[in-house]
Design a protein around this motif. Structure first.
Motif, PDB file in Angstrom:
ATOM      1  N   GLY A  91       0.785  -1.300  -0.131  1.00 17.97           N
ATOM      2  CA  GLY A  91      -0.053  -0.021  -0.026  1.00 17.97           C
ATOM      3  C   GLY A  91       0.859   1.071  -0.152  1.00 17.97           C
ATOM      4  O   GLY A  91       2.245   1.351   0.536  1.00 17.97           O
ATOM      5  N   ILE A  92       0.034   2.349  -0.446  1.00 16.63           N
ATOM      6  CA  ILE A  92       0.728   3.688  -0.424  1.00 16.63           C
ATOM      7  C   ILE A  92      -0.004   4.784   0.011  1.00 16.63           C
ATOM      8  O   ILE A  92      -1.127   4.422   0.145  1.00 16.63           O
ATOM      9  CB  ILE A  92       1.669   3.878  -2.016  1.00 16.63           C
ATOM     10  N   THR A  93       0.346   5.876   0.508  1.00 14.44           N
ATOM     11  CA  THR A  93      -0.410   7.096   0.564  1.00 14.44           C
ATOM     12  C   THR A  93       0.150   8.207  -0.348  1.00 14.44           C
ATOM     13  O   THR A  93       1.404   8.411  -0.371  1.00 14.44           O
ATOM     14  CB  THR A  93      -0.630   7.435   1.978  1.00 14.44           C
ATOM     15  N   ARG A  94      -0.877   9.043  -0.619  1.00 16.14           N
ATOM     16  CA  ARG A  94      -0.686  10.430  -1.451  1.00 16.14           C
ATOM     17  C   ARG A  94      -1.576  11.304  -0.802  1.00 16.14           C
ATOM     18  O   ARG A  94      -2.706  11.370  -1.212  1.00 16.14           O
ATOM     19  CB  ARG A  94      -0.834  10.185  -2.885  1.00 16.14           C
ATOM     20  N   THR A  95      -1.152  12.047   0.165  1.00 18.86           N
ATOM     21  CA  THR A  95      -2.127  13.056   0.826  1.00 18.86           C
ATOM     22  C   THR A  95      -2.261  14.278   0.372  1.00 18.86           C
ATOM     23  O   THR A  95      -1.455  14.986  -0.125  1.00 18.86           O
ATOM     24  CB  THR A  95      -1.363  13.210   2.291  1.00 18.86           C
ATOM     25  N   ALA A  96      -3.556  14.748   0.201  1.00 17.35           N
ATOM     26  CA  ALA A  96      -4.183  16.141  -0.161  1.00 17.35           C
ATOM     27  C   ALA A  96      -5.464  16.241   0.239  1.00 17.35           C
ATOM     28  O   ALA A  96      -6.195  15.302   0.341  1.00 17.35           O
ATOM     29  CB  ALA A  96      -3.888  16.139  -1.564  1.00 17.35           C
ATOM     30  N   ILE A  98      -9.306  17.135  -0.513  1.00 16.33           N
ATOM     31  CA  ILE A  98     -10.110  16.757  -1.423  1.00 16.33           C
ATOM     32  C   ILE A  98     -10.185  17.717  -2.783  1.00 16.33           C
ATOM     33  O   ILE A  98      -9.795  17.594  -3.978  1.00 16.33           O
ATOM     34  CB  ILE A  98     -11.512  16.679  -1.240  1.00 16.33           C
ATOM     35  N   GLU A  99     -10.161  19.188  -2.336  1.00 18.84           N
ATOM     36  CA  GLU A  99      -9.956  20.105  -3.214  1.00 18.84           C
ATOM     37  C   GLU A  99      -8.947  20.345  -3.979  1.00 18.84           C
ATOM     38  O   GLU A  99      -8.850  20.840  -5.115  1.00 18.84           O
ATOM     39  CB  GLU A  99     -10.774  21.402  -2.763  1.00 18.84           C
ATOM     40  N   LYS A 100      -7.612  19.742  -3.326  1.00 19.36           N
ATOM     41  CA  LYS A 100      -6.449  19.920  -4.029  1.00 19.36           C
ATOM     42  C   LYS A 100      -5.768  18.615  -4.488  1.00 19.36           C
ATOM     43  O   LYS A 100      -4.715  18.731  -5.084  1.00 19.36           O
ATOM     44  CB  LYS A 100      -5.697  20.524  -2.780  1.00 19.36           C
ATOM     45  N   MET A 101      -6.545  17.528  -4.443  1.00 19.02           N
ATOM     46  CA  MET A 101      -5.888  16.312  -4.896  1.00 19.02           C
ATOM     47  C   MET A 101      -6.026  16.134  -6.376  1.00 19.02           C
ATOM     48  O   MET A 101      -6.892  16.400  -6.975  1.00 19.02           O
ATOM     49  CB  MET A 101      -6.891  15.012  -4.295  1.00 19.02           C
ATOM     50  N   THR A 102      -4.637  15.950  -6.818  1.00 16.08           N
ATOM     51  CA  THR A 102      -4.762  15.688  -8.571  1.00 16.08           C
ATOM     52  C   THR A 102      -5.152  14.517  -8.773  1.00 16.08           C
ATOM     53  O   THR A 102      -5.227  13.220  -7.721  1.00 16.08           O
ATOM     54  CB  THR A 102      -3.217  15.771  -8.626  1.00 16.08           C
ATOM     55  N   ALA A 103      -5.383  14.355 -10.057  1.00 12.55           N
ATOM     56  CA  ALA A 103      -5.912  13.269 -10.661  1.00 12.55           C
ATOM     57  C   ALA A 103      -5.038  11.819 -10.532  1.00 12.55           C
ATOM     58  O   ALA A 103      -5.199  10.947 -10.052  1.00 12.55           O
ATOM     59  CB  ALA A 103      -6.107  12.989 -12.123  1.00 12.55           C
ATOM     60  N   GLN A 104      -3.554  12.263 -10.589  1.00  5.56           N
ATOM     61  CA  GLN A 104      -2.450  11.591 -10.732  1.00  5.56           C
ATOM     62  C   GLN A 104      -2.506  10.825  -9.071  1.00  5.56           C
ATOM     63  O   GLN A 104      -2.260   9.520  -8.779  1.00  5.56           O
ATOM     64  CB  GLN A 104      -1.152  12.125 -10.691  1.00  5.56           C
ATOM     65  N   GLN A 105      -2.548  11.680  -7.828  1.00  7.84           N
ATOM     66  CA  GLN A 105      -2.569  11.269  -6.415  1.00  7.84           C
ATOM     67  C   GLN A 105      -3.541  10.281  -6.290  1.00  7.84           C
ATOM     68  O   GLN A 105      -3.655   9.186  -5.542  1.00  7.84           O
ATOM     69  CB  GLN A 105      -2.779  12.593  -5.590  1.00  7.84           C
ATOM     70  N   TRP A 106      -5.019  10.673  -6.869  1.00  8.47           N
ATOM     71  CA  TRP A 106      -6.034   9.741  -6.615  1.00  8.47           C
ATOM     72  C   TRP A 106      -5.858   8.292  -7.213  1.00  8.47           C
ATOM     73  O   TRP A 106      -6.025   7.237  -6.534  1.00  8.47           O
ATOM     74  CB  TRP A 106      -6.993  10.260  -7.226  1.00  8.47           C
ATOM     75  N   GLN A 107      -5.243   8.359  -8.506  1.00  5.92           N
ATOM     76  CA  GLN A 107      -5.120   7.040  -9.296  1.00  5.92           C
ATOM     77  C   GLN A 107      -3.977   6.360  -8.769  1.00  5.92           C
ATOM     78  O   GLN A 107      -4.042   4.970  -8.527  1.00  5.92           O
ATOM     79  CB  GLN A 107      -4.860   7.563 -10.647  1.00  5.92           C
ATOM     80  N   GLU A 108      -2.949   6.984  -8.400  1.00  3.75           N
ATOM     81  CA  GLU A 108      -1.717   6.062  -7.918  1.00  3.75           C
ATOM     82  C   GLU A 108      -1.976   5.200  -6.433  1.00  3.75           C
ATOM     83  O   GLU A 108      -1.746   3.995  -6.297  1.00  3.75           O
ATOM     84  CB  GLU A 108      -0.706   7.026  -7.273  1.00  3.75           C
ATOM     85  N   VAL A 109      -2.993   5.794  -5.702  1.00  6.46           N
ATOM     86  CA  VAL A 109      -3.361   4.969  -4.382  1.00  6.46           C
ATOM     87  C   VAL A 109      -4.465   3.873  -4.737  1.00  6.46           C
ATOM     88  O   VAL A 109      -4.449   2.986  -4.317  1.00  6.46           O
ATOM     89  CB  VAL A 109      -4.017   6.130  -3.504  1.00  6.46           C
ATOM     90  N   VAL A 110      -5.319   4.197  -5.539  1.00  4.60           N
ATOM     91  CA  VAL A 110      -6.453   3.472  -5.974  1.00  4.60           C
ATOM     92  C   VAL A 110      -5.666   2.030  -6.757  1.00  4.60           C
ATOM     93  O   VAL A 110      -5.887   0.997  -6.470  1.00  4.60           O
ATOM     94  CB  VAL A 110      -7.491   4.125  -6.912  1.00  4.60           C
ATOM     95  N   ASP A 111      -4.861   2.633  -7.575  1.00  5.34           N
ATOM     96  CA  ASP A 111      -4.072   1.331  -8.562  1.00  5.34           C
ATOM     97  C   ASP A 111      -3.328   0.592  -7.321  1.00  5.34           C
ATOM     98  O   ASP A 111      -3.501  -0.708  -7.685  1.00  5.34           O
ATOM     99  CB  ASP A 111      -3.096   1.896  -9.308  1.00  5.34           C
ATOM    100  N   GLY A 156      -7.831  14.471   4.585  1.00  3.83           N
ATOM    101  CA  GLY A 156      -6.496  14.310   3.546  1.00  3.83           C
ATOM    102  C   GLY A 156      -6.012  13.234   2.788  1.00  3.83           C
ATOM    103  O   GLY A 156      -5.142  13.142   2.152  1.00  3.83           O
ATOM    104  N   GLN A 157      -7.205  12.277   3.036  1.00  7.88           N
ATOM    105  CA  GLN A 157      -6.777  10.661   2.249  1.00  7.88           C
ATOM    106  C   GLN A 157      -8.055  10.266   1.690  1.00  7.88           C
ATOM    107  O   GLN A 157      -8.216   9.187   2.112  1.00  7.88           O
ATOM    108  CB  GLN A 157      -6.195  10.050   3.345  1.00  7.88           C
TER     109      GLN A 157
END
Length: 255
Positions: A91-96, A98-111, A156-157
Motif C-alpha cells: 500500500g501507499i499514501t498520497r495525501t491531499a 479533496i479540493e487539492k488532490m490531483t488525478a495522479q494522486q487519486w489514481q496512484e493510491v487506488v491502483d 486528507g486521504q
C-alpha cells in the motif's frame, strides 16, 4: 505442548514485504514455521529481504502489474507446491485535501491499494481453487490489509479511505464466492501503526490528538499488528471468513 497458531510447512505470500508491517509479518511467519514468498517493489527493500530471509522466494515488482503478479504466483507454486496463505499488504499514501488532490494522486493510491489487492487476491485465489478441486479440503486463507480509514474516512486521504473501503467489499465478496472451495478471506483494519507511513500523525503536532482517541493509550508496533494476521492465516481461525477484524486499541468500535 501444542501451538495454537502454527504455520509449519505452509507457503505464505506477503506483498509489500520490504518494510514496516510486511517486514514484521515475514519475521513472525518464519518463526511460526512458514515458507515465505515475499513481494517487494523497491531495491532497498529487496536487498534487506535477501539478507534477512535467505531461504525465501523473493519477487521484485509492482502489484499493479497483473503479468508480474501471475508470474510471482506461478513461481511460488512451483517452488513450494502451492500457496496456502496470502497477506495482501502492499500500500501507499498520497495525501491531499479533496479540493487539492490531483488525478495522479487519486489514481496512484487506488491502483496500488485497491486494484493491486484485487490482482493478488485473484491470482492466488485461482491457485487455491485449483487445489480445492484437486481434493484439498482447506486449500488456503487470504488476509487483506484494510484500515479504519476505510470505515470512517480520513481527512486528507480520500483516495486511501476509498481504496481501503473497497478492500472490505472485496473481502466479503470473495468470502461468499470462495467459501464452497474451503477458502477463507478476511481483512484486518489497523489503527495507527508505528511505521514510516504514519510518521506525520505520530509527530509532535498531531500525536496527542490521535492518542486521545485510543482507549488503550498507545499506537501499535508492527510486531503487535501482525499477530492478528498470523491468527487468521492459521488453522486456529478455520471457521472465520468474510470478517473485518479491527486492531486499533479501541479507537474504532463497531458491531
Amino acid at each position: 505442548m501444542r501451538t495454537l497458531v502454527d504455520l509449519s510447512n505452509k507457503n505464505i505470500m506477503i506483498t509489500g514485504a520490504g518494510q514496516g508491517i510486511g517486514l514484521a509479518a515475514a519475521g513472525l511467519m518464519r518463526d511460526l514455521g512458514a515458507n515465505l514468498t515475499l513481494v517487494e517493489i523497491g531495491d532497498k527493500g529487496v536487498a534487506l529481504l535477501k539478507e534477512q530471509f535467505p531461504d525465501a522466494l523473493i519477487a521484485q515488482g509492482s502489484v499493479t502489474d497483473r503479468d508480474f503478479v501471475e508470474l510471482a504466483v506461478s513461481q511460488s507454486v512451483k517452488e513450494f507446491g502451492g500457496i496456502h496463505g496470502l497477506m495482501n499488504n502492499a500500500g501507499i499514501t498520497r495525501t491531499a485535501m479533496i479540493e487539492k488532490m490531483t488525478a495522479q494522486q487519486w489514481q496512484e493510491v487506488v491502483d496500488v491499494n485497491m486494484t493491486g489487492v484485487f490482482n493478488c487476491l485473484q491470482a492466488v485465489g485461482i491457485q487455491m481453487i485449483a487445489s480445492s478441486k484437486a481434493g484439498e479440503a482447506r486449500p488456503g486463507a487470504i488476509v487483506n490489509i484494510s484500515s479504519d480509514a476505510g470505515r470512517r474516512g480520513s481527512m486528507g486521504q480520500i483516495n486511501y479511505a476509498a481504496a481501503k473501503s473497497g478492500v472490505l467489499g472485496m473481502t466479503m465478496t470473495a468470502a461468499k464466492e470462495w467459501g464452497r472451495y474451503g477458502i477463507r478471506v478476511n481483512s484486518v483494519c489497523f489503527g495507527v501503526v508505528e511505521t514510516q507511513m504514519t510518521e506525520v500523525i505520530r509527530g509532535e503536532k498531531f500525536r496527542d490528538k490521535y492518542l486521545s482517541a485510543v482507549p488503550m493509550g498507545a499506537f501499535l508496533s508492527p510486531e503487535q499488528a501482525v499477530q492478528s494476521v498470523a491468527f487468521l492465516l492459521s488453522g486456529a481461525a478455520e471457521f472465520i471468513t468474510g470478517q473485518h477484524l479491527s486492531i486499533n486499541g479501541g479507537s474504532h468500535m463497531g458491531f
